[in-house]
Design a protein around this motif. Structure first.
Motif, PDB file in Angstrom:
ATOM      1  N   GLY A 135       0.766  -1.164   0.042  1.00 22.38           N
ATOM      2  CA  GLY A 135      -0.011  -0.088  -0.023  1.00 22.38           C
ATOM      3  C   GLY A 135       0.737   1.237   0.063  1.00 22.38           C
ATOM      4  N   SER A 136       1.849   1.144   0.628  1.00 23.44           N
ATOM      5  CA  SER A 136       2.672   2.468   0.762  1.00 23.44           C
ATOM      6  C   SER A 136       4.198   2.505   0.608  1.00 23.44           C
ATOM      7  CB  SER A 136       2.780   2.917   2.253  1.00 23.44           C
ATOM      8  OG  SER A 136       3.344   1.996   3.170  1.00 23.44           O
ATOM      9  N   THR A 156      -8.668  -2.176  -1.488  1.00 31.00           N
ATOM     10  CA  THR A 156      -8.363  -1.994  -2.957  1.00 31.00           C
ATOM     11  C   THR A 156      -6.853  -1.941  -3.068  1.00 31.00           C
ATOM     12  OG1 THR A 156     -10.708  -1.330  -3.509  1.00 31.00           O
ATOM     13  CG2 THR A 156      -8.750  -1.172  -5.246  1.00 31.00           C
ATOM     14  N   LYS A 157      -6.396  -1.030  -2.210  1.00 32.12           N
ATOM     15  CA  LYS A 157      -4.886  -0.611  -2.429  1.00 32.12           C
ATOM     16  C   LYS A 157      -4.139  -1.631  -1.697  1.00 32.12           C
ATOM     17  CE  LYS A 157      -1.839   3.359  -1.858  1.00 32.12           C
ATOM     18  NZ  LYS A 157      -1.820   4.755  -1.126  1.00 32.12           N
ATOM     19  N   THR A 202     -11.335   1.898  -0.332  1.00 26.81           N
ATOM     20  CA  THR A 202     -10.307   2.252  -1.016  1.00 26.81           C
ATOM     21  C   THR A 202      -9.025   1.728  -0.422  1.00 26.81           C
ATOM     22  OG1 THR A 202     -11.264   4.497  -1.630  1.00 26.81           O
ATOM     23  CG2 THR A 202      -8.922   4.256  -1.608  1.00 26.81           C
ATOM     24  N   LEU A 203      -8.655   1.751   0.655  1.00 26.52           N
ATOM     25  CA  LEU A 203      -7.693   0.931   1.353  1.00 26.52           C
ATOM     26  C   LEU A 203      -7.589  -0.458   0.947  1.00 26.52           C
ATOM     27  CD1 LEU A 203      -5.241   0.965   3.177  1.00 26.52           C
ATOM     28  CD2 LEU A 203      -6.654   0.502   5.057  1.00 26.52           C
TER      29      LEU A 203
END
Length: 541
Positions: free
Chosen positions: A179-180, A538-539, A535-536
């Protein structure tokens, strides 16, 4: 460490400003309260008073080190339950790092290899951890399936009391990096709220391939789900090959080799597969090959899917199947069904099915009725399962009140409905001290074709309204029963099997299953809104 230096080729205003800064630093470092430098004493030995002693020259200014703000918790699904912030750059996978296992942790080799492949770094096995490495370790204190993940000095250490806990720590690391790009500095301390968390799949009414099932297992693992219920016998089909009764197996079915492949994958992902052979109802596929065992009423009319539990041959047939599949599935549970027995859906079971009433009186005394014969059937099937080393599960409408025979208290109640005959409010089961698993048909039932007023559940509704305490309808049971609620599964039922393709089912259950994963890991009100959570998810998935 980031450093800054003055390059000799850069002159002009920038150089002048730097020089002024250096002089100021030197002037302020001599202890004068006013900040004005004190003139040095004249040197001895006739040296010129204008000469500057070496000790008075400005000393080099140390290069400043970079500072970091306090870290924030990694963004994962489900969210971690505790993160101790720290200052630092965090950790990113790099070619110079790898995944290693600590001493006395050889059992984590599979987890290490999987994580290394996912992060694109080498797996180096049982060697000492160095800079840039991820170390996996067993032996930490904590509850089952818990883990501690620490990021410090460009290293990650994931420890837990068992392999499952360490595995869930690797899922946190994987999602954060996906994610990040990094795992934040600090320490995560995490554990599930409920020990049973999962998905239930009906492959009896609609055949699903081994590959489709394996894909769902991988999705479940990343969500830290640990239980996969497999309903493979019903009126429409019997979907796993049988050695003891090959005559009952449907044309479309899983071979035992395919089942073993599924089980091997599930084991590496710390998922237990729970088989279900439902009886004494829902046996239509079995009874097509054994019509002499089908239940018939006083007029001789057969009842769909129901076996005649007054006949000893009925018990022998079902028990042979239970023992065969208990040997195939290594997990600690076996689901024996017990729901929707058609003999109990009529106005007067004893009048409609006198053979059942007579068998009940013979076995359990003159006050016994058909309900007691059905309850005795459940207890006997649970005893067979228990004899193979497994815990029995059964649907809640197979547990009756007010009869001569009481359901064995060791059977786990799978609570799905309050609408069927025999179904009681969930607090009654809990008040008896029974252990309950939540499969609330109001939130957790995905029924293909949406028959009988079922509508496809949404992830948003589960996320915003449901918790494990909500066993029936929309109202929670008292919080004092929380420890008796072992967890929950999201259930796919294929009543109108052609309503969706396998791909449509996978897409339809994706977000509901994701929402369930959050609420069984931590039932508290989530910090993210539904849109933020979606949203998270999906990421990071």
């Amino acid at each position: 460490m980031m450093r800054y230096s003055i390059r000799g080729s850069h002159r002009g205003p920038a150089f002048l400003a730097t020089a002024v800064t250096l002089v100021t630093v030197a002037a302020c470092s001599n202890g004068s309260p006013s900040g004005t430098p004190t003139p040095p004493s004249a040197p001895s030995g006739g040296a010129s008073a204008s000469a500057t002693p070496t000790s008075a020259r400005p000393s080099p200014t140390p290069s400043p080190t970079r500072t970091y703000p306090l870290s924030t918790a990694p963004r994962t699904v489900p969210a971690v339950r505790d993160h101790e912030a720290a200052r630092g750059p965090g950790w990113k996978p790099a070619p110079t790092g790898g995944v290693v296992v600590a001493a006395n942790s050889a059992g984590l080799a599979d987890e290490g290899r999987l994580l290394a492949g996912e992060l694109g770094i080498p797996y180096r096995g049982a060697v000492a951890a160095g800079p840039g490495d991820v170390e996996l370790a067993l032996g930490a204190q904590g509850a089952p399936e818990s883990y501690t993940l620490t990021v410090r000095d460009n290293r990650v250490r994931i420890s837990g009391p068992d392999e499952a806990g360490v595995f869930y720590g690797t899922r946190t690391l994987k999602q954060s990096v996906k994610g990040s790009g990094a795992m934040p500095e600090g320490t995560v301390t995490d554990a599930p709220a409920k020990p049973q968390r999962g998905l239930n799949l009906d492959i009896a009414r609609k055949f699903f391939t081994a590959e489709w099932i394996e894909a769902r297992l991988r999705e479940m693992a990343d969500l830290k789900l640990n239980q996969f219920g497999l309903h493979f016998s019903d009126d429409q089909g019997f979907r796993i090959a049988s050695d003891t009764h090959p005559e009952i197996v449907s044309a479309e079915h899983l071979t035992k080799a395919e089942v073993r492949r599924i089980l091997a994958l599930a084991q590496t992902l710390h998922i237990t597969v729970v088989p279900e052979i439902d009886s004494p109802g829902h046996l239509g596929a079995v009874l097509r090959a054994h019509p002499d065992l089908q239940l018939r009423n006083v007029q001789g009319t057969p009842r769909q899917g129901a076996i005649d539990i007054s006949k000893p041959a009925a018990a022998r047939l079902v028990d042979e199947l239970l023992r065969e599949y208990a040997a195939l599935f290594p997990g600690g549970w076996f689901h024996v069904g017990a729901d929707e027995y058609q003999a109990l859906t009529v106005r007067s079971p004893s009048a409609s099915y006198p053979q059942l009433a007579a068998a009940a009186r013979q076995r359990y005394g003159p006050q016994a009725g058909v309900q007691d014969l059905a309850e005795g059937w459940l207890n006997n099937r649970a005893a067979v399962v228990r004899g193979t080393g497994k815990v029995a599960k059964a649907w809640n409408d197979g547990f009756f009140r007010g009869g001569v025979v009481d359901a064995d208290r060791r059977i786990e109640v799978e609570y799905w409905t309050g609408k069927e005959i025999g179904a009681r409010p969930p607090a009654e089961y809990l008040a008896e001290g029974r252990k309950v698993v939540n499969l609330n048909d109001e939130y957790l039932y995905y029924v293909l074709g949406e028959p009988n007023q079922f509508t496809y559940p949404t992830g948003r509704r589960i996320y915003e309204q449901w918790t494990p305490l909500v066993l029936r309808g929309t109202a929670p049971v008292p919080a004092r029963y929380d420890s008796q609620i072992l967890g929950a599964r999201f259930a796919v039922w294929c009543d109108l099997s052609r309503s969706q393709t396998q791909a449509q089912v996978a897409e339809g259950i994706r977000m509901p299953l994701t929402a369930l994963a959050q609420k069984v890991w931590d039932p508290a009100k989530p910090s993210l809104t539904w849109d933020q959570f979606r949203t998270l998810a999906t990421k990071v998935r």
